[in-house]
Design a protein around this motif. Sequence first.
Motif, short mmCIF file in Angstrom:
data_model
loop_
_atom_site.label_atom_id
_atom_site.label_comp_id
_atom_site.label_asym_id
_atom_site.label_seq_id
_atom_site.Cartn_x
_atom_site.Cartn_y
_atom_site.Cartn_z
N MET A 96 0.85 -1.20 0.00
CA MET A 96 0.00 0.00 0.00
C MET A 96 0.89 1.25 0.00
O MET A 96 1.77 1.37 0.84
CB MET A 96 -0.88 -0.03 1.26
CG MET A 96 -2.19 0.69 1.03
SD MET A 96 -3.06 1.02 2.55
CE MET A 96 -3.36 -0.59 3.21
N SER B 232 1.80 5.42 0.15
CA SER B 232 1.44 6.43 1.15
C SER B 232 0.23 7.25 0.72
O SER B 232 -0.57 7.66 1.55
CB SER B 232 2.64 7.34 1.40
OG SER B 232 2.94 8.07 0.23
N MET C 155 -2.39 6.23 -0.76
CA MET C 155 -3.61 5.51 -0.42
C MET C 155 -3.87 5.58 1.08
O MET C 155 -5.01 5.75 1.51
CB MET C 155 -3.46 4.06 -0.87
CG MET C 155 -4.77 3.33 -0.97
SD MET C 155 -4.50 1.75 -1.74
CE MET C 155 -5.98 0.91 -1.26
N ILE C 156 -2.80 5.46 1.86
CA ILE C 156 -2.95 5.55 3.33
C ILE C 156 -3.54 6.90 3.70
O ILE C 156 -4.46 6.99 4.52
CB ILE C 156 -1.58 5.34 4.02
CG1 ILE C 156 -1.11 3.90 3.81
CG2 ILE C 156 -1.69 5.64 5.51
CD1 ILE C 156 0.27 3.62 4.29
N THR D 148 -5.38 8.83 1.84
CA THR D 148 -6.79 8.88 1.43
C THR D 148 -7.68 8.19 2.46
O THR D 148 -8.72 8.72 2.85
CB THR D 148 -6.96 8.21 0.06
OG1 THR D 148 -6.03 8.78 -0.84
CG2 THR D 148 -8.37 8.41 -0.48
N ILE D 149 -7.22 7.02 2.93
CA ILE D 149 -8.01 6.29 3.94
C ILE D 149 -8.13 7.13 5.21
O ILE D 149 -9.21 7.25 5.79
CB ILE D 149 -7.35 4.91 4.22
CG1 ILE D 149 -7.49 4.01 3.00
CG2 ILE D 149 -7.99 4.25 5.44
CD1 ILE D 149 -6.70 2.74 3.08
N LEU D 150 -7.00 7.74 5.63
CA LEU D 150 -7.03 8.58 6.84
C LEU D 150 -7.98 9.76 6.66
O LEU D 150 -8.70 10.13 7.59
CB LEU D 150 -5.62 9.07 7.18
CG LEU D 150 -4.67 8.03 7.76
CD1 LEU D 150 -3.29 8.63 7.99
CD2 LEU D 150 -5.21 7.47 9.08
N ASP D 151 -7.97 10.34 5.45
CA ASP D 151 -8.86 11.47 5.18
C ASP D 151 -10.33 11.07 5.31
O ASP D 151 -11.12 11.79 5.90
CB ASP D 151 -8.62 12.03 3.77
CG ASP D 151 -7.38 12.90 3.72
OD1 ASP D 151 -6.89 13.26 4.81
OD2 ASP D 151 -6.91 13.22 2.61
N VAL D 152 -10.65 9.88 4.76
CA VAL D 152 -12.03 9.41 4.85
C VAL D 152 -12.41 9.17 6.30
O VAL D 152 -13.49 9.57 6.76
CB VAL D 152 -12.21 8.13 4.00
CG1 VAL D 152 -13.57 7.51 4.26
CG2 VAL D 152 -12.05 8.46 2.52
N LEU D 153 -11.50 8.54 7.06
CA LEU D 153 -11.75 8.31 8.49
C LEU D 153 -11.96 9.63 9.21
O LEU D 153 -12.84 9.77 10.06
CB LEU D 153 -10.58 7.54 9.12
CG LEU D 153 -10.49 6.06 8.77
CD1 LEU D 153 -9.26 5.44 9.42
CD2 LEU D 153 -11.75 5.33 9.22
#
Lengths: 86, 221
Positions: A1, A3, A5-6, A8-13
């Motif tokens: 994975m 960075s 993508m990480i 993006t996931i953190l932003d969604v969270l």
Amino acid sequence: MDSEMIFTILDVLLALALLASAWLALYRSDTSRVVLLYFAFGFLMTLAWVRIGAPDLALAEAAVGTGVTGALLIGLLSRLKREHAD
Amino acid sequence: MKPLLTRTLAHIAALLALLALIPGALHRGLVEAVLMGPQVSERLAETGVQSKVTAVLLDFRALDTLLEVTVLAAAAVGTLALPPPQPPARRMPCYSLLPSWLIPRLAPLIFLLVAYLWWAGSSRPGGAFQAGASLTGVLLLLYFVGRIGTLLPRPGTGLRLAVAGPLLFLAIGLLPLATGAVFLDHPEAWSKALILTIEAGLTVAIGGALGLLATGGGDIR
């Protein structure tokens, strides 16, 4: 994975946590918890402004939105409790 | 209108506002293009400061900022109409010893942060609003843990500071008129020094006004 993508996931969270804290701060009935949730919301909002690339807004949110308003709410809370106790 | 309907409409409005933010979050370049037009970058050198936000707030749109802090001063004056806070506010209930130990030790750092935010405003994110709010914040913290007896040294201090800041801004804005320039058009050579002076005045003015508003008029004792 990678960075990207990480992040993006953190932003969604972050966005979900922002919605959740705003919702809880609006609809919980115990005032002390609501004030704490408001602080949590302000902190998350600050992070969100940083992520959007608006550090000026992040600073204003932290200082005025969360800091001073939060202090006001805490003062109000203690006054309410005192008047309730009297 | 029924409360349920009002509430539902408010939710829909909030959702739409949130959706409007998403393109901005996804395309940072878009935000830059909309918020910081190339015009600002082009004429940044004239202002003497390197921060685009400060350039807009204190130079290009200085009139808006002047009116904004005047409104804040008016709000501070408005607290005179409130009854003095009573019964005298007492200390915050202390559930832990940590805040009363930690806050006085952190306070010097926060005062340093206030000075930094004021100075940083000329070249990077920062400025009078953030510095002033932090100033109010550290004073409130010290008050809450009982390290200072009153938020402001004397009754009326907050009010004087809140009014003095915009007056200083106005006085500096009037100066260019003497040389035939326009109101609020700082001479280029002096621009940075004048902007920093205004920002210093506004920092204590905003600190005083917010402190006054936080205490609900008058000074908490």
